[in-house]
Design a protein around this motif. Structure first.
Motif, PDB file in Angstrom:
ATOM      1  N   ILE A   2       0.831  -1.189   0.000  1.00 39.55           N
ATOM      2  CA  ILE A   2       0.000   0.000   0.000  1.00 39.55           C
ATOM      3  C   ILE A   2       0.872   1.248   0.000  1.00 39.55           C
ATOM      4  O   ILE A   2       1.929   1.285   0.628  1.00 39.55           O
ATOM      5  N   GLN A   3       0.441   2.264  -0.740  1.00 38.77           N
ATOM      6  CA  GLN A   3       1.127   3.554  -0.770  1.00 38.77           C
ATOM      7  C   GLN A   3       0.226   4.622  -0.160  1.00 38.77           C
ATOM      8  O   GLN A   3      -1.000   4.583  -0.357  1.00 38.77           O
ATOM      9  N   LEU A   4       0.854   5.572   0.551  1.00 35.55           N
ATOM     10  CA  LEU A   4       0.113   6.597   1.272  1.00 35.55           C
ATOM     11  C   LEU A   4       0.679   7.964   0.924  1.00 35.55           C
ATOM     12  O   LEU A   4       1.902   8.135   0.896  1.00 35.55           O
ATOM     13  N   CYS A  22      -5.086  11.786   3.904  1.00 34.47           N
ATOM     14  CA  CYS A  22      -4.148  10.755   3.475  1.00 34.47           C
ATOM     15  C   CYS A  22      -4.860   9.876   2.461  1.00 34.47           C
ATOM     16  O   CYS A  22      -5.882   9.263   2.770  1.00 34.47           O
ATOM     17  N   ALA A  23      -4.303   9.812   1.259  1.00 36.38           N
ATOM     18  CA  ALA A  23      -4.860   8.990   0.191  1.00 36.38           C
ATOM     19  C   ALA A  23      -4.070   7.696   0.084  1.00 36.38           C
ATOM     20  O   ALA A  23      -2.840   7.723  -0.002  1.00 36.38           O
ATOM     21  N   ALA A  24      -4.788   6.576   0.077  1.00 35.55           N
ATOM     22  CA  ALA A  24      -4.161   5.263  -0.010  1.00 35.55           C
ATOM     23  C   ALA A  24      -4.403   4.646  -1.377  1.00 35.55           C
ATOM     24  O   ALA A  24      -5.468   4.825  -1.971  1.00 35.55           O
ATOM     25  N   SER A  25      -3.405   3.905  -1.853  1.00 36.30           N
ATOM     26  CA  SER A  25      -3.537   3.197  -3.121  1.00 36.30           C
ATOM     27  C   SER A  25      -2.693   1.931  -3.069  1.00 36.30           C
ATOM     28  O   SER A  25      -1.844   1.786  -2.188  1.00 36.30           O
ATOM     29  N   GLY A  26      -2.945   1.025  -3.996  1.00 32.71           N
ATOM     30  CA  GLY A  26      -2.106  -0.159  -4.125  1.00 32.71           C
ATOM     31  C   GLY A  26      -2.492  -1.316  -3.240  1.00 32.71           C
ATOM     32  O   GLY A  26      -1.768  -2.301  -3.169  1.00 32.71           O
ATOM     33  N   GLY A  27      -3.621  -1.200  -2.551  1.00 32.76           N
ATOM     34  CA  GLY A  27      -4.040  -2.302  -1.684  1.00 32.76           C
ATOM     35  C   GLY A  27      -5.475  -2.121  -1.259  1.00 32.76           C
ATOM     36  O   GLY A  27      -6.092  -1.092  -1.536  1.00 32.76           O
ATOM     37  N   ARG A  28      -6.010  -3.136  -0.569  1.00 34.09           N
ATOM     38  CA  ARG A  28      -7.374  -3.054  -0.061  1.00 34.09           C
ATOM     39  C   ARG A  28      -7.345  -2.295   1.251  1.00 34.09           C
ATOM     40  O   ARG A  28      -7.205  -2.890   2.334  1.00 34.09           O
ATOM     41  N   PHE A  29      -7.461  -1.001   1.171  1.00 34.44           N
ATOM     42  CA  PHE A  29      -7.250  -0.138   2.320  1.00 34.44           C
ATOM     43  C   PHE A  29      -8.191  -0.445   3.469  1.00 34.44           C
ATOM     44  O   PHE A  29      -7.842  -0.295   4.635  1.00 34.44           O
ATOM     45  N   SER A  30      -9.400  -0.899   3.154  1.00 33.93           N
ATOM     46  CA  SER A  30     -10.378  -1.164   4.202  1.00 33.93           C
ATOM     47  C   SER A  30      -9.951  -2.306   5.122  1.00 33.93           C
ATOM     48  O   SER A  30     -10.519  -2.476   6.203  1.00 33.93           O
TER      49      SER A  30
END
Length: 123
Positions: A2-4, A22-30
């Motif tokens: 995950i990237q933040l 904070c924006a998250a990407s690259g993974g199932r953030f939940s």
């Protein structure tokens, strides 16, 4: 992995407010716990606030309790930190973090980090 990415920092006068995002990407953030940490010059990074994956449980450091509020929007892959009644001692670089275990808000659980964003409070 995950990237933040943090946003919303800057310069504010004492007793003012700021909202960090904070924006998250690259993974199932939940499926991750979310958190905010900060590091002031010459000091170690410290825990500020944490939130479990569902948002139903939160934890704050004594230094910010009653002034800061953490929240999240899993549909948007976002975590927020609303900071009110800011003090000069809140000046630091603030880091967004994600923890592998979704219900664990201990500092050791946080393993993914953003690059950090500066918050400066003038007195």
């Amino acid at each position: 992995q995950i990237q933040l990415v943090e946003s919303g920092g800057g310069l504010v006068q004492a007793e003012g407010s700021l909202r960090l995002s904070c924006a998250a990407s690259g993974g199932r953030f939940s499926s991750y716990a979310g958190g905010w940490f900060r590091q002031a010059p010459g000091q170690e990074r410290e825990f500020v606030a944490g939130i479990v994956w569902s948002g139903t449980s939160k934890k704050y450091s004594e230094a910010v309790k009653g002034r800061f509020a953490i929240s999240r929007d899993n549909d948007k892959n976002m975590i927020y930190l609303q900071m009110n009644n800011l003090k000069a001692e809140d000046t630091a670089v603030y880091f967004c973090a994600a923890g592998r275990h979704p219900y664990n808000l201990d500092s050791a659980n946080f393993e993914a980090w953003g690059q950090g964003i500066q918050v400066t409070v003038s007195s």
